[in-house]
Design a protein around this motif. Structure first.
Motif, PDB file in Angstrom:
ATOM      1  N   ASP A  22       0.832  -1.208   0.000  1.00 55.88           N
ATOM      2  CA  ASP A  22       0.000   0.000   0.000  1.00 55.88           C
ATOM      3  C   ASP A  22       0.866   1.258   0.000  1.00 55.88           C
ATOM      4  OD1 ASP A  22      -2.691   1.349   0.340  1.00 55.88           O
ATOM      5  OD2 ASP A  22      -1.682   2.022   2.185  1.00 55.88           O
ATOM      6  N   LEU A  23       1.906   1.275   0.815  1.00 54.10           N
ATOM      7  CA  LEU A  23       2.805   2.435   0.856  1.00 54.10           C
ATOM      8  C   LEU A  23       3.530   2.618  -0.472  1.00 54.10           C
ATOM      9  CD1 LEU A  23       4.291   1.968   4.428  1.00 54.10           C
ATOM     10  CD2 LEU A  23       3.007   3.972   3.628  1.00 54.10           C
ATOM     11  N   VAL A  24       3.979   1.529  -1.072  1.00 58.51           N
ATOM     12  CA  VAL A  24       4.674   1.623  -2.356  1.00 58.51           C
ATOM     13  C   VAL A  24       3.726   2.187  -3.417  1.00 58.51           C
ATOM     14  CG1 VAL A  24       5.716   0.291  -4.231  1.00 58.51           C
ATOM     15  CG2 VAL A  24       6.396  -0.147  -1.870  1.00 58.51           C
ATOM     16  N   VAL A  25       2.541   1.609  -3.526  1.00 52.66           N
ATOM     17  CA  VAL A  25       1.590   2.027  -4.564  1.00 52.66           C
ATOM     18  C   VAL A  25       1.163   3.482  -4.384  1.00 52.66           C
ATOM     19  CG1 VAL A  25      -0.758   1.665  -5.443  1.00 52.66           C
ATOM     20  CG2 VAL A  25       0.738  -0.292  -5.036  1.00 52.66           C
ATOM     21  N   ASN A  26       0.819   3.846  -3.164  1.00 54.24           N
ATOM     22  CA  ASN A  26       0.206   5.157  -2.936  1.00 54.24           C
ATOM     23  C   ASN A  26       1.171   6.276  -2.574  1.00 54.24           C
ATOM     24  OD1 ASN A  26      -2.594   4.396  -3.368  1.00 54.24           O
ATOM     25  ND2 ASN A  26      -2.311   3.145  -1.542  1.00 54.24           N
ATOM     26  N   ARG A  27       2.357   5.949  -2.088  1.00 57.40           N
ATOM     27  CA  ARG A  27       3.281   6.998  -1.673  1.00 57.40           C
ATOM     28  C   ARG A  27       4.591   6.996  -2.454  1.00 57.40           C
ATOM     29  NH1 ARG A  27       2.950   8.505   3.719  1.00 57.40           N
ATOM     30  NH2 ARG A  27       4.091  10.312   3.010  1.00 57.40           N
ATOM     31  N   SER A  28       5.205   5.809  -2.617  1.00 49.14           N
ATOM     32  CA  SER A  28       6.510   5.741  -3.265  1.00 49.14           C
ATOM     33  C   SER A  28       6.420   5.849  -4.785  1.00 49.14           C
ATOM     34  CB  SER A  28       7.206   4.442  -2.858  1.00 49.14           C
ATOM     35  OG  SER A  28       8.494   4.384  -3.408  1.00 49.14           O
ATOM     36  N   MET A  29       5.525   5.108  -5.406  1.00 46.98           N
ATOM     37  CA  MET A  29       5.425   5.125  -6.880  1.00 46.98           C
ATOM     38  C   MET A  29       5.171   6.522  -7.434  1.00 46.98           C
ATOM     39  SD  MET A  29       6.270   2.500  -8.476  1.00 46.98           S
ATOM     40  CE  MET A  29       7.215   1.516  -7.346  1.00 46.98           C
ATOM     41  N   PRO A  30       4.252   7.300  -6.855  1.00 48.13           N
ATOM     42  CA  PRO A  30       4.080   8.666  -7.373  1.00 48.13           C
ATOM     43  C   PRO A  30       5.365   9.495  -7.312  1.00 48.13           C
ATOM     44  CG  PRO A  30       2.197   8.066  -6.019  1.00 48.13           C
ATOM     45  CD  PRO A  30       3.230   6.974  -5.845  1.00 48.13           C
ATOM     46  N   LEU A  31       6.165   9.304  -6.240  1.00 52.08           N
ATOM     47  CA  LEU A  31       7.436  10.033  -6.141  1.00 52.08           C
ATOM     48  C   LEU A  31       8.445   9.537  -7.177  1.00 52.08           C
ATOM     49  CD1 LEU A  31       8.120  10.415  -2.321  1.00 52.08           C
ATOM     50  CD2 LEU A  31       7.545  12.193  -3.968  1.00 52.08           C
ATOM     51  N   LEU A  32       8.540   8.224  -7.332  1.00 50.53           N
ATOM     52  CA  LEU A  32       9.463   7.682  -8.333  1.00 50.53           C
ATOM     53  C   LEU A  32       9.115   8.208  -9.721  1.00 50.53           C
ATOM     54  CD1 LEU A  32       9.733   4.022  -7.025  1.00 50.53           C
ATOM     55  CD2 LEU A  32      11.581   5.703  -7.092  1.00 50.53           C
ATOM     56  N   GLN A  33       7.836   8.269 -10.029  1.00 46.69           N
ATOM     57  CA  GLN A  33       7.401   8.799 -11.323  1.00 46.69           C
ATOM     58  C   GLN A  33       7.739  10.281 -11.443  1.00 46.69           C
ATOM     59  OE1 GLN A  33       3.289   7.638 -11.237  1.00 46.69           O
ATOM     60  NE2 GLN A  33       3.723   5.613 -12.109  1.00 46.69           N
ATOM     61  N   LYS A  34       7.517  11.018 -10.369  1.00 48.80           N
ATOM     62  CA  LYS A  34       7.838  12.453 -10.367  1.00 48.80           C
ATOM     63  C   LYS A  34       9.322  12.686 -10.647  1.00 48.80           C
ATOM     64  CE  LYS A  34       7.782  16.464  -7.293  1.00 48.80           C
ATOM     65  NZ  LYS A  34       7.477  16.953  -5.939  1.00 48.80           N
ATOM     66  N   PHE A  35      10.173  11.797 -10.151  1.00 52.47           N
ATOM     67  CA  PHE A  35      11.613  11.914 -10.363  1.00 52.47           C
ATOM     68  C   PHE A  35      12.066  11.275 -11.674  1.00 52.47           C
ATOM     69  CE2 PHE A  35      11.608  13.427  -6.120  1.00 52.47           C
ATOM     70  CZ  PHE A  35      12.788  14.113  -5.950  1.00 52.47           C
ATOM     71  N   TRP A  77      11.210  12.479  -0.451  1.00 50.97           N
ATOM     72  CA  TRP A  77      11.385  11.117   0.047  1.00 50.97           C
ATOM     73  C   TRP A  77      11.661  11.114   1.546  1.00 50.97           C
ATOM     74  CZ3 TRP A  77      10.493   6.224  -0.312  1.00 50.97           C
ATOM     75  CH2 TRP A  77      11.283   5.308   0.357  1.00 50.97           C
ATOM     76  N   ARG A  78      12.623  11.935   1.969  1.00 47.36           N
ATOM     77  CA  ARG A  78      13.045  11.913   3.364  1.00 47.36           C
ATOM     78  C   ARG A  78      11.952  12.358   4.332  1.00 47.36           C
ATOM     79  NH1 ARG A  78      17.699  10.510   4.631  1.00 47.36           N
ATOM     80  NH2 ARG A  78      19.412  10.300   3.213  1.00 47.36           N
ATOM     81  N   LYS A  79      11.177  13.366   3.936  1.00 47.36           N
ATOM     82  CA  LYS A  79      10.099  13.860   4.799  1.00 47.36           C
ATOM     83  C   LYS A  79       8.753  13.229   4.447  1.00 47.36           C
ATOM     84  CE  LYS A  79      12.396  18.234   5.640  1.00 47.36           C
ATOM     85  NZ  LYS A  79      12.379  19.694   5.453  1.00 47.36           N
ATOM     86  N   GLY A  80       8.766  12.385   3.403  1.00 56.48           N
ATOM     87  CA  GLY A  80       7.554  11.721   2.962  1.00 56.48           C
ATOM     88  C   GLY A  80       7.485  10.291   3.477  1.00 56.48           C
ATOM     89  N   PRO A  81       7.408   9.311   2.568  1.00 59.28           N
ATOM     90  CA  PRO A  81       7.161   7.927   2.987  1.00 59.28           C
ATOM     91  C   PRO A  81       8.373   7.146   3.494  1.00 59.28           C
ATOM     92  CG  PRO A  81       7.293   8.031   0.606  1.00 59.28           C
ATOM     93  CD  PRO A  81       7.359   9.460   1.109  1.00 59.28           C
ATOM     94  N   GLU A  87      10.841   1.126   7.955  1.00 61.14           N
ATOM     95  CA  GLU A  87      10.602   0.407   9.213  1.00 61.14           C
ATOM     96  C   GLU A  87       9.946  -0.959   8.993  1.00 61.14           C
ATOM     97  OE1 GLU A  87       6.478   2.627  10.660  1.00 61.14           O
ATOM     98  OE2 GLU A  87       8.405   3.292  11.436  1.00 61.14           O
ATOM     99  N   LEU A  88       9.465  -1.226   7.781  1.00 64.90           N
ATOM    100  CA  LEU A  88       8.860  -2.524   7.466  1.00 64.90           C
ATOM    101  C   LEU A  88       9.848  -3.500   6.823  1.00 64.90           C
ATOM    102  CD1 LEU A  88       5.432  -1.319   6.019  1.00 64.90           C
ATOM    103  CD2 LEU A  88       5.981  -1.987   8.380  1.00 64.90           C
ATOM    104  N   ILE A  89      11.071  -3.045   6.526  1.00 66.28           N
ATOM    105  CA  ILE A  89      12.057  -3.862   5.816  1.00 66.28           C
ATOM    106  C   ILE A  89      13.021  -4.517   6.797  1.00 66.28           C
ATOM    107  CG2 ILE A  89      13.949  -3.816   4.140  1.00 66.28           C
ATOM    108  CD1 ILE A  89      12.568  -1.339   2.880  1.00 66.28           C
ATOM    109  N   GLU A  90      13.165  -5.838   6.677  1.00 62.52           N
ATOM    110  CA  GLU A  90      14.185  -6.555   7.451  1.00 62.52           C
ATOM    111  C   GLU A  90      15.521  -6.511   6.726  1.00 62.52           C
ATOM    112  OE1 GLU A  90      13.128 -10.576   8.470  1.00 62.52           O
ATOM    113  OE2 GLU A  90      11.805  -9.899  10.065  1.00 62.52           O
ATOM    114  N   SER A  91      15.496  -6.745   5.405  1.00 69.34           N
ATOM    115  CA  SER A  91      16.723  -6.712   4.609  1.00 69.34           C
ATOM    116  C   SER A  91      16.367  -6.487   3.149  1.00 69.34           C
ATOM    117  CB  SER A  91      17.498  -8.030   4.759  1.00 69.34           C
ATOM    118  OG  SER A  91      16.734  -9.115   4.263  1.00 69.34           O
ATOM    119  N   ASP A  92      17.382  -6.111   2.373  1.00 66.41           N
ATOM    120  CA  ASP A  92      17.182  -5.945   0.935  1.00 66.41           C
ATOM    121  C   ASP A  92      18.465  -6.310   0.206  1.00 66.41           C
ATOM    122  OD1 ASP A  92      18.578  -3.166   0.042  1.00 66.41           O
ATOM    123  OD2 ASP A  92      17.742  -2.946   2.042  1.00 66.41           O
TER     124      ASP A  92
END
Length: 115
Positions: A22-35, A77-81, A87-92
């Motif tokens: 939900d966070l990726v779809v609604n918060r991160s993707m719009p920012l990635l597209q904007k950039f 990004w930093r002040k957004g999502p 905080e939901l990521i264990e590792s990447d």
């Protein structure tokens, strides 16, 4: 024509997959597209809702570096999502490879049909 493709996989904290998506779809993707980042595919793994992937395409390693520096250092990004997502990521883990534009387009089309 070749594209530099980054495949980023995430191991999420148990039970957090739906919230992360939900966070990726609604918060991160719009920012990635904007950039102007080219997101090829993203989503929960078919085998585990707490495993996630993000596939992005770039022109070169330098393009990847500059794009990510601009995005990840931005206030949007930093002040957004950012905090809610990390905080939901264990590792990447990232894998970066060259693929043909046809392969990238096929991946994008396949992901659209599966979503």
């Amino acid at each position: 024509m070749q594209c530099l493709v980054e495949i980023r996989s995430y191991r999420l904290k148990p039970g957090s997959g739906p919230r992360f998506h939900d966070l990726v779809v609604n918060r991160s993707m719009p920012l990635l597209q904007k950039f102007g980042m080219e997101v090829v595919a993203f989503g929960q793994s078919l085998h585990d809702p707490d495993a996630y992937f993000l596939v992005r395409a770039y022109d070169s390693l330098e393009h990847r570096r500059l794009s990510q520096e601009a995005f990840y250092s931005s206030d949007a990004w930093r002040k957004g999502p950012r905090q809610s997502i990390i905080e939901l990521i264990e590792s990447d883990c990232d894998v970066v490879l060259w693929l043909s534009r046809a392969a990238v387009d096929a991946m994008r089309d396949s992901h659209r049909h599966a979503s």
